[in-house]
Scaffold this active site. Structure first.
Site, PDB file in Angstrom:
ATOM      1  N   TYR A  49      -4.284   4.020   7.596  1.00  0.00           N
ATOM      2  CA  TYR A  49      -5.725   2.955   7.136  1.00  0.00           C
ATOM      3  C   TYR A  49      -6.321   4.091   8.587  1.00  0.00           C
ATOM      4  CZ  TYR A  49      -2.682  -0.100   4.902  1.00  0.00           C
ATOM      5  OH  TYR A  49      -1.365  -1.282   4.418  1.00  0.00           O
TER       6      TYR A  49
ATOM      7  N   VAL B 260       1.503  -3.272   4.400  1.00  0.00           N
ATOM      8  CA  VAL B 260       1.352  -5.178   4.493  1.00  0.00           C
ATOM      9  C   VAL B 260       3.061  -5.389   4.475  1.00  0.00           C
ATOM     10  CG1 VAL B 260      -0.931  -5.060   4.859  1.00  0.00           C
ATOM     11  CG2 VAL B 260       0.142  -6.032   2.595  1.00  0.00           C
TER      12      VAL B 260
ATOM     13  N   TYR C 186      -1.994  -2.923 -10.718  1.00  0.00           N
ATOM     14  CA  TYR C 186      -1.859  -2.342  -9.109  1.00  0.00           C
ATOM     15  C   TYR C 186      -1.424  -3.398  -8.375  1.00  0.00           C
ATOM     16  CZ  TYR C 186      -3.653  -1.852  -4.560  1.00  0.00           C
ATOM     17  OH  TYR C 186      -4.055  -1.926  -2.511  1.00  0.00           O
TER      18      TYR C 186
ATOM     19  N   SER D  38       0.690  -1.059  -0.073  1.00  0.00           N
ATOM     20  CA  SER D  38       0.026  -0.369   0.090  1.00  0.00           C
ATOM     21  C   SER D  38       0.562   1.076   0.315  1.00  0.00           C
ATOM     22  CB  SER D  38      -1.156   0.616   1.552  1.00  0.00           C
ATOM     23  OG  SER D  38      -2.119  -0.469   1.162  1.00  0.00           O
TER      24      SER D  38
ATOM     25  N   LYS E 194       0.370   2.900  -3.080  1.00  0.00           N
ATOM     26  CA  LYS E 194      -0.945   4.406  -2.867  1.00  0.00           C
ATOM     27  C   LYS E 194      -0.137   5.478  -3.085  1.00  0.00           C
ATOM     28  CE  LYS E 194      -4.211   1.001  -1.131  1.00  0.00           C
ATOM     29  NZ  LYS E 194      -4.623   0.613  -0.024  1.00  0.00           N
TER      30      LYS E 194
END
Lengths: 410, 410, 410, 410
Positions: free
Chosen positions: B246, B264, B194, B70, B73
């Site tokens: 998160y 993660v 992705y 992530s 992102k």
């Protein structure tokens, strides 16, 4: 006062903003969920700013009084942190944005309201102010918020009564918090002081001083009173940054980038940490409950004055103005300037190690850091210099500091 | 390299942090939602920091490679802003924290994923990178992220395949975004790139350079490449501040106070804007999906080095070092120092108006602002000085600036 | 009594069920959300059934008393319908399953609690019983539920006090209903009677009689008292069918197929409309809050005795036993039997039209419907016969009815 | 056909309903989420009913064809139960009402869609039809639904293509089900057959026959084909009762009380178990997606004809017509009539025990149950009689049954 202000260049920009925003922004509806709020004049519009030096600048209807409403949540949270400490407060109310509207029923898996900026959390925050009655609780809150503002604030009783009369949903939220063990008092002894804190009357200048107190590490820059600690200020600003603008908080941080808190009375406080506080007032609200002209005005100010948290100043020029070597006395004078933060400290480190940090350095001597033109030294830089001192001593060098302004002691 | 680093005081604090955190933090579980991630060694722990001057410091297993997950992102969001512009990107994905877990089905009333840090939003972000095929899209992303890191990044193909194989939920999220008209490509042409961007391999130093690029207004401080604009950097940091960790993002801003993004795979990037970027790596995760040791290490660093966004430096001493009047030439030299921000500018304003701003000033002359020891001048201060100039001219005074370092032109 | 029951074949099946279920079902936890409930003996297990003829059958610990808890919701809803009428009740509380747990905060877009079986809805239902005080409200409820049971029910005061002491969540739900304008009283004047109705003590036989009253169109089959109307009975059964078993209601209708309502005291009532009511008691609960053994016992009974709503009887043989023609008197005697429902009526229609319904029928005469062996005639069949009468009269035929038992007048 | 129907009293009530509802109900909007559906003529309105004897009655535009849409969900669920068995189907899709709209993203804690009537669940249901391709799956579904209707149904290809083109949300739901392991096929091999089943063309009479098949325990009353088993019929009706009318299912059960299923094409099927099936068609829909005139028509029919599930027939008169004792042969003839259900069985039990059940009965003999006028005997009554037989034998009595119509063997 207004005439005088016009002449002051710092005020003039606020007049310009009011002029521009009043022309461009006409949307929004005055809050009417309680009848008293519906009476507000939608045309009124005021701005004020107070710097950490204690000077205030104002424009428009900056002397109009209105009720704080949710703006009180941020400051009562600061008071609760002061009374109970951060751990105990965190046991009772969370710090996560809820992604929901201000009156949502929003509790986390620990039974805590999601954050102190939604009503459920604000009721818990209020309940954490220690008192033996609702009246005593409100009086402590009134005094605390007055300390932020630098004058005695008083509630609008008719607004309070209207809030209380239409307050069943808030009582429900308090009951839910009670049922999860998070309310620090009875339901009524949380709800009634909460309704009254929301009804406290302020003008834009009051808000700007309250905000400036947060900008100034918890010290009211007008009265010099220490209202809350630096740590509490930091925590409060963090929550205003993440949760202050209802369910538009993310967009606000994205676009405007100042810790802020709005109220349905039409007020918004915003903080430029270390610089100044702003108070804006204009009753018409957007769907999220934020003053439409207030949002627009702060967006313009942020853009024009570079107030966004992440629009940091351009990288400073080198902190080292010049290095003067004196072979006879075996001294090296490193003349520094400005703010010595991590990056400046790191530059300094490398310059110094070039002189004295390598084991090949045959001779030893003294390095003098001249701080006359330095305005501040960050904690991290102090640590770097201390470690640097240990390092160069191995090679027989000594570090001395010339600090005529006493910036190291600040 | 490690031996050398130990000698460097800037690295030493990272070694201390690793030592302390490794002893104190043992909780957390290695991610296992795809089999490949479950193979990570839970004992590995590395930290690196890179300053905006381009110097890196590292400690522990900082050369271990792991997949970005992530973390990608945040950087692909920056790339998408670069390709499409902020308005078009905002049309497709929101900027509000969702209050929910990363793989939540979280769309706002406009049909947009809540923000680009939840999977649904990240898939949309990826789909906004213009390309005629999944391969071309990934290649553009790979090159963009490599520019942030300053070296050619490559994916771990076995992790990619594992992600793709277990990727039905993400395909579902992409389909939902497609159904609301927010996906910029077909489902597979968003999902496959992705999955591959998540599988890009980095080490802690790579992450620290990527973060330092954001700390440095979009310019990679090692390669000097302009990767994204200053505006895009600001937007990206804003989102990392509000949504990066998160559903612990609020707590993170409260406690640690740095824009950050976790993955993660065990990595976290954190940014001290204007100063440096940090990369941390340790596989065991907490329930929210953040590296337990990574969180602990950054909390310690924030506390010890004063990195919290709202732990600003102590208020600087006056920016005015001294005022030298020369009656003969009718000049007043105002010797300034450090950062001239709003507050410093405001102080300057008042000092100057005392000299030349009142209508009672019988005589006229020249005020020289000596900027030799000034390191930077904020936009707002420049505005104030400009307005001040207009004001004093009315009384026959002139303002001149002595700026040997060219800080006004920066 | 138990010995006697064993000899009765109707009771024996209940003994068998208790024996079987006690052996097979050991899961479940006694409710402990209030301390008083936690004292229940998990081994107790009783069943009773009462038919619409007023005879009761019981087995196991059927004389054990326990508190009704949520079972009261169904019966107080029936009372509220009686007091206010269906339209007014529907204005205050909905009839949709919420898909959520019983204490969920579940209001629809009209501000109504989703249904009267979740706590929020039950509090509203209780508030709709007209009274000038909490005491009067409870007394009316107590009398109403006593009428269902056929004896004076009394509350367990220690359970009531425990409920009230831990009742903040329910007070919160009542406050929410108050805030949406749906509560018919003050918060406390709804909550306290509600806590007391939940604490009413019953045994399994009481429950079976209460259920039998619903099975018997609102007439208590033991006391013959008309407790509620047939319409109210139908509405109440509908809600028990859709929402009676918390968030397992769908599964219950699927598997067991009887309108039912459970309580965390371990009781369940279930209704076989037109036939009998069942009461079961066993304290250990499943995660949804339903008695584990109670659920199992009713599942077995439903299966063995074909009680599922949609396991209707096998299609009856023709309702026409025989047709006797008497050419002399020009009469046709149609001897009917059993239940004349739509299908039977339709068969009759076709038979009759064959005789008299076609325009080609040259001659006219009399058709006699002999209802001696008929047990009931449905409304729809009566309508069909009436229309049929009109139809055959066109062709000169007459219909006469022989109804010695008076089934048409029932 | 219409002229003929008018003469039939059973049809006439449908004409009356159409006339009344057409005059009273003008609200509703034709579905337009896919362009093809938007072309429907909002004025069309038809009703048909088919009884379990296989006779159909129709009125209005009952021959108009329209696409089944969600109505197919109920019947494909029945087919899936037939293919996979109830346990396997329950592993994949739940049976709880979701309290949400039909296209909600609604999965339970086991990862199952909440029920087969929401789109997510319907996609899973379709995926459970075993097939090696999308085409084969659809063909099996088409044949199954054709068996329910008693004629070969065919899809409207332009509606199918429109559904598929706008089907991203449904593909997303299928992907989510795939990600939780509940989809029995690939996403496309579930979604495409689903879109095609929704596009199957039917008229109101087709729907009434499909419903009548469910009313008739799974046997098509027109073709006599066994389409599904009695158990499957019961399960299917249960789900139609709890979840058939979208998020108005609770209200429907409350007011109308018939298992039903609606589709956005304007059709509704409703079942009076054991009696008949109804099909209604009128394109304008309410907010929940149910045909406004269809709902109104079924409400009127339910009210006028007493079709509500819990508006059971009035309690029958005693099942015992008379008791004839013959002292010589020591026989007791108990002449029974009608339906022998639990209550009738229980009455019988008590009568019989009065004769032969007490130990004081000095003499023994034979009891003859004369079932000539009995139309059916419920399972539970059979059990009671069997147990009764055991009981009376202890006292030396024997039970014999006279059953000329064979109702005991049915």
């Amino acid at each position: 006062m207004r005439d005088h202000s016009v002449r002051n260049p710092a005020s003039r920009s606020f007049f310009d903003v009011i002029h521009q925003v009043r022309a461009e922004v006409t949307a929004g509806e005055v809050a009417d969920y309680i009848p008293e709020l519906g009476k507000a004049n939608p045309d009124r519009f005021g701005i004020a700013a107070t710097s950490v030096t204690g000077r205030s600048y104002a424009a428009g209807d900056s002397a109009d009084r209105f009720t704080m409403q949710s703006i009180s949540k941020a400051f009562v949270y600061a008071l609760a942190l002061g009374e109970r400490g951060v751990d105990e407060v965190l046991d009772h109310v969370g710090v996560e944005p809820s992604g929901e509207t201000f009156n949502a029923i929003s509790f986390d898996e620990l039974g805590r309201p999601d954050n102190p900026m939604v009503n459920a959390g604000a009721l818990v925050t209020t309940s954490l102010i220690r008192a033996s009655s609702a009246e005593e609780r409100f009086e402590k809150i009134r005094q605390g918020l007055s300390a932020f503002a630098g004058r005695e604030l008083e509630p609008d009783d008719s607004v309070y009564e209207s809030e209380s009369e239409h307050g069943d949903r808030n009582r429900a939220l308090a009951s839910l918090a009670k049922s999860t063990g998070k309310l620090g008092s009875s339901v009524d002894e949380a709800a009634e002081p909460y309704f009254r804190q929301c009804a406290l009357l302020v003008d834009s200048t009051d808000l700007s001083i309250m905000a400036a107190t947060l900008a100034n590490d918890g010290v009211n820059p007008v009265t010099s009173q220490v209202v809350v600690s630096e740590d509490i200020t930091r925590y409060t600003l963090s929550l205003m940054a993440s949760c202050g603008m209802y369910d538009r908080s993310g967009q606000w941080l994205f676009e405007v980038g100042m810790p802020a808190k709005s109220g349905v009375g039409g007020g918004i406080v915003a903080v430029a940490p270390g610089e100044f506080g702003i108070g804006v007032f204009s009753p018409p609200l957007d769907e999220a409950g934020n003053s439409t002209r207030g949002v627009a005005a702060l967006r313009v100010l942020s853009e024009e004055h570079g107030l966004h948290l992440f629009r940091h100043l351009d990288r400073p020029v080198s902190p080292v103005t010049r290095i003067q070597m004196d072979p006879r006395s075996r001294t090296v004078r490193v003349v520094l300037r400005g703010v010595i933060d991590f990056v400046a400290g790191e530059m300094l480190l490398h310059e110094t190690l070039k002189i004295a940090g390598t084991e090949e350095a045959e001779e030893s001597g003294t390095i003098i850091f001249d701080l006359e033109a330095v305005t501040s030294v960050a904690e991290v830089a102090t640590t770097l210099i201390r470690d640097l001192d240990i390092e160069v001593r191995r090679n027989g060098w000594t570090i001395e500091v010339y600090d005529p302004s006493g910036v190291l002691e600040a």
